[in-house]
Write a protein that holds these residues in place. Structure first.
Motif, short mmCIF file in Angstrom:
data_model
loop_
_atom_site.label_atom_id
_atom_site.label_comp_id
_atom_site.label_asym_id
_atom_site.label_seq_id
_atom_site.Cartn_x
_atom_site.Cartn_y
_atom_site.Cartn_z
N LEU A 1 0.83 -1.20 0.00
CA LEU A 1 0.00 0.00 0.00
C LEU A 1 0.88 1.26 0.00
CD1 LEU A 1 -2.78 1.27 0.05
CD2 LEU A 1 -2.92 0.83 2.50
N LEU A 2 2.00 1.20 0.74
CA LEU A 2 2.93 2.35 0.71
C LEU A 2 3.38 2.61 -0.72
CD1 LEU A 2 5.25 1.51 3.78
CD2 LEU A 2 3.64 3.42 3.64
N THR A 3 3.75 1.54 -1.40
CA THR A 3 4.23 1.68 -2.79
C THR A 3 3.13 2.22 -3.68
OG1 THR A 3 5.75 -0.13 -2.43
CG2 THR A 3 5.26 0.40 -4.73
N ASP A 4 1.92 1.66 -3.54
CA ASP A 4 0.81 2.13 -4.38
C ASP A 4 0.54 3.62 -4.13
OD1 ASP A 4 0.56 -0.38 -5.34
OD2 ASP A 4 -1.29 -0.88 -4.25
N THR A 5 0.65 4.03 -2.86
CA THR A 5 0.31 5.42 -2.53
C THR A 5 1.32 6.39 -3.14
OG1 THR A 5 -0.64 4.60 -0.47
CG2 THR A 5 -0.38 6.97 -0.65
N ILE A 6 2.60 6.09 -2.97
CA ILE A 6 3.60 7.03 -3.52
C ILE A 6 3.57 7.01 -5.05
CG2 ILE A 6 5.52 5.34 -3.17
CD1 ILE A 6 5.90 9.16 -3.23
N THR A 7 3.44 5.84 -5.63
CA THR A 7 3.46 5.81 -7.10
C THR A 7 2.18 6.45 -7.66
OG1 THR A 7 2.69 3.52 -7.06
CG2 THR A 7 5.03 3.84 -7.39
N GLY A 8 1.06 6.23 -6.97
CA GLY A 8 -0.20 6.84 -7.41
C GLY A 8 -0.12 8.36 -7.35
N LEU A 9 0.46 8.88 -6.27
CA LEU A 9 0.57 10.34 -6.13
C LEU A 9 1.50 10.91 -7.20
CD1 LEU A 9 -0.13 12.90 -4.47
CD2 LEU A 9 1.84 12.41 -3.01
N ARG A 10 2.61 10.24 -7.39
CA ARG A 10 3.59 10.75 -8.37
C ARG A 10 3.02 10.68 -9.79
NH1 ARG A 10 8.35 8.04 -8.78
NH2 ARG A 10 9.17 9.81 -9.92
N ARG A 11 2.31 9.62 -10.06
CA ARG A 11 1.75 9.47 -11.40
C ARG A 11 0.70 10.57 -11.67
NH1 ARG A 11 -0.69 4.55 -11.05
NH2 ARG A 11 1.30 3.53 -10.70
N ALA A 12 -0.05 10.93 -10.62
CA ALA A 12 -1.12 11.93 -10.82
C ALA A 12 -0.55 13.35 -10.96
CB ALA A 12 -2.09 11.87 -9.64
N LEU A 13 0.54 13.62 -10.22
CA LEU A 13 1.03 15.00 -10.18
C LEU A 13 1.85 15.35 -11.42
CD1 LEU A 13 2.18 15.37 -6.45
CD2 LEU A 13 0.06 16.20 -7.51
N HIS A 14 1.92 16.63 -11.68
CA HIS A 14 2.71 17.16 -12.80
C HIS A 14 4.15 16.65 -12.67
CE1 HIS A 14 4.75 20.07 -15.36
NE2 HIS A 14 3.56 20.42 -15.83
N PRO A 15 4.75 16.22 -13.79
CA PRO A 15 6.09 15.63 -13.69
C PRO A 15 7.16 16.59 -13.16
CG PRO A 15 5.37 15.84 -16.01
CD PRO A 15 4.19 16.12 -15.14
N ALA A 16 6.87 17.87 -13.18
CA ALA A 16 7.89 18.82 -12.69
C ALA A 16 7.97 18.86 -11.16
CB ALA A 16 7.58 20.22 -13.22
#
Ligand SMILES: Cc1ncc(COP(=O)(O)O)c(C=O)c1O
Length: 438
Positions: free
Chosen positions: A26-41
């Motif tokens: 779940l930790l991995t899903d949460t960080i990757t989900g947040l990063r994927r959603a946010l602007h790459p910058a």
């Protein structure tokens, strides 16, 4: 109940209770989900204050999180986990000289400075060592945007330097040579559950960054927009969705990034990344009734989970809680849900983990799980009260349980105590009871 196919009962048998259990997937899903959603910058920096466990951090690091630290031990933790110094920011209102020197020696990406005195200290320490250190100014914003459960700006605060003072400070990058002032950080507050509020905060901060650059001539190497993303704990609250946050802030970030392509954009996040992934597992020791209310007295309490007392509210509200496992011989009969007070082993009425929580009839030996407890658990609790010490912590990842912190044993705690024996003459001066004369 199970976590990644492992019965909580098995974990309790293997590691004992009270116990913190973290779901690594779940930790991995949460960080990757947040990063994927946010602007790459924008880069996500994990705030270790939420949960400083090295393996919890490492899981997030492998998912792409950088590190925001606030003490020497947090700094060493992230270095031990293999974080590049260029991915570390150090923040906090009262840094010690030892901490500042460690930052300079490590070459952390930025020290987030919280006062002009601190800036002078960094200039001196960096000059003594002949190094240059990138410094970001934490600003106490003039405005406080409502919507966070704990506001950190917009009023007199020990955090950061007032917006008006920064705007009037003149050319700081010309004044300081070894402390390279180049950017701002603002942290508006924590437990924000409304994506629009995150949007408003971000808009204010990006605009402030441009105003500061214009007023002071400071280069904008870095803009750290703080964060404060929340998770739902209590009835009536809904989780903040990373995609909703992205919808609010990505257009703002995109515009800013186009105008300032070389500025490093940072978001800090603690609770959002770890909160949902932790369960505090406690074992019921005794059950009894007092004046018409049911009590289950457990082996763990608020000394490991102070937040469960009730965050920022006068009325006690319960974290979500479940019966994780029932004594084997009673397994079939859970009975009706009833209101239960679940308390810990401390000698204070405040040691109340759950008040009038609806749970099946509890029995000694049952395991109760306080959910959503992965943030601000042991690290924000008075673990030394009654000298119990801190519990073990287990990370479950890929269907395997790993002990990632050993339970404090009596020897661990006693090791820090030093027995002072008063001299014999002092002993003799203590009057002893002689009996009554009559
Ligand atoms: C400056 C700063 N950054 C980051 C955090 C982490 O906040 P959160 O756990 O709400 O993401 C805090 C928490 O108090 C903070 O004060």
């Amino acid at each position: 109940m199970k976590i990644q196919g492992i019965e909580f009962e098995e974990l309790a048998e293997q590691f004992g209770t009270p116990l913190y259990v973290y779901d690594g997937d779940l930790l991995t899903d949460t960080i990757t989900g947040l990063r994927r959603a946010l602007h790459p910058a924008i880069e996500v920096f994990y705030s270790l204050k939420a949960n400083p466990n090295i393996s919890v951090f490492n899981t997030l690091r492998l998912g792409g999180a950088r590190a925001e630290v606030s003490s020497l031990v947090e700094l060493r933790t992230v270095l031990m986990a293999g974080t590049a110094p260029s991915d570390i920011v150090f923040l906090g209102p009262g840094k010690s000289e030892r901490e500042l020197v460690a930052c300079l020696e490590t070459g952390v990406y930025a020290i987030v400075v919280e006062s002009f005195d601190e800036l002078d200290d960094i200039e001196r320490l960096a000059q003594e060592r002949g190094v240059r250190q990138h410094v970001v100014l934490r600003i106490n914003p003039t405005c406080a945007i409502s919507g966070s459960r704990l506001t950190m700006g917009g009023k007199p605060r020990q955090f950061g330097i007032d917006e008006a003072q920064v705007l009037a400070a003149g050319d700081l990058s010309a004044k300081y040579r070894y402390a390279e002032v180049g950017g701002i950080q603002v942290y508006m507050g924590t437990r924000i559950l409304d994506a629009e509020v995150v949007g408003k905060n971000t808009r204010y901060i990006l605009d402030l960054a441009e105003r500061v650059a214009e007023a002071t001539g400071m280069p904008l190497d870095t803009v750290d927009i703080g964060g404060g993303l929340g998770v739902a704990y209590f009835e009536g609250e809904d989780d903040l969705d990373a995609v909703d946050v992205a919808t609010e802030i990505n257009p703002l970030l995109d515009k800013f990034h186009s105008a300032h392509p070389d500025t490093r954009l940072i978001m800090e996040s603690g609770r959002f990344l770890t909160g949902r992934a932790g369960v505090y597992v406690i074992g019921v020791r005794y059950v009894k009734e007092s004046m018409g209310e049911r009590f289950a007295i457990a082996d763990g309490g608020t000394h490991h989970h102070m937040a469960a007392v009730g965050i920022g509210s006068f009325v006690k509200r319960n974290f979500p809680a479940v019966l994780l496992s029932r004594r084997a011989e009673e397994a079939t009969d859970l009975g009706e849900s009833q209101p239960w007070n679940v308390t810990g082993p401390l000698c204070t009425p405040n040691d109340s983990i759950l008040k009038n929580a609806q749970l099946p009839a509890l029995l000694p030996g049952d395991l109760v799980g306080i959910q959503r407890s992965g943030a601000y658990g042991p690290s924000a609790s008075p673990g030394l009260f009654l000298s119990h010490g801190f519990p073990a912590e287990v990370l479950v990842s890929g269907g395997q349980a790993h002990l990632v912190r050993s339970r404090d044993e009596p020897e661990d705690l006693l090791r820090h105590q030093h027995l002072h024996q008063p001299s014999t003459s002092t002993n003799q001066s203590i009057p002893t009871y002689q009996g009554s004369e009559s």
